[in-house]
Design a protein around this motif. Sequence first.
Motif: not given
Length: 300
Positions: A223-252
């Motif tokens: 199993p993997a969480t959303a943070e693990q999936v996206m964080g791992t991809l960012a690390r493997l591609t040497h990209r930043p991982f720091g944009v936190n998107v609140p649930e309410r903004l995603l739902e809007t």
Amino acid sequence: MRVLVAGASGFIGTALAARLRADGHDVVRLVRRRAESAEEASWSPASGIIDFTVMERVDAVVNLSGASLARLPWTARYRQEILDSRISATRTIVDAMRKARRPPGILLNASAVGVYGDRPGLTLTEETTPGAGFLADVVARWEAQARLSPAETRTVVFRSGIVVGDGGAMKRIRLLTSVGLAGRLGTGGQHWPWIALEDEVGAIAHLLESDLHGPVNLAGPTPATAEQVMGTLARLTHRPFGVNVPERLLETALGTAADELLLASQRVRPDRLLADGFAFEHPTVEDALRAMLADRRVRA
């Protein structure tokens, strides 16, 4: 075997057709135009039109047809297309199988882990009851249509998670990562059921040779969480991982799609596949992401 594939030109279908041919099977593709060779058969799923005699010339059917869930936003019109495209394609195939004098012995029909709904804190197996929500309702109706196949046909509905490869939902996630917009979606702790593309097509090929029937989860064993999936991809591609998107903004921004695709938690376990002896090539999400990136570099 001679295998009829619906959706053979799509992300998963292209890889599956190549895998089946490599395994020594003959592939017949359903196409929405005039067939140009013996390796093609015409159909119009929206109209329920297909030459049912094609079913007497094949040993198995794999149905991958359905409007993409990764296309956003889900307007009311597109939500209807998500449902109608799956029901009409499956109904057209099943009706043709029932009309055939000698129907194919196997139907492998695509399905989705969306059937479980948002179930935080639970481990979801094929024994878990369906959940609630738009996708849960779509998948329940989709699977019910597949179960109308002939009694003599072994029918499997394979419930796929996020397929990690160069297409589908991962295409959007990779784009966000590449421009430096990867980060936590909501809490980031929601479980995302994932499976490597190689294991998705490998599992489908395995199911052709198996005795399994009914629902089968196609999800990675770790199993993997959303943070693990996206964080791992960012690390493997040497990209930043720091944009936190609140649930309410995603739902809007995305409405129902945010709740059902990005924020839902589904810790899915592939119990029946593992018990049947299937061995995953990529047992962790990092393995799957590395394979995806390596494949893309090779093709580039």
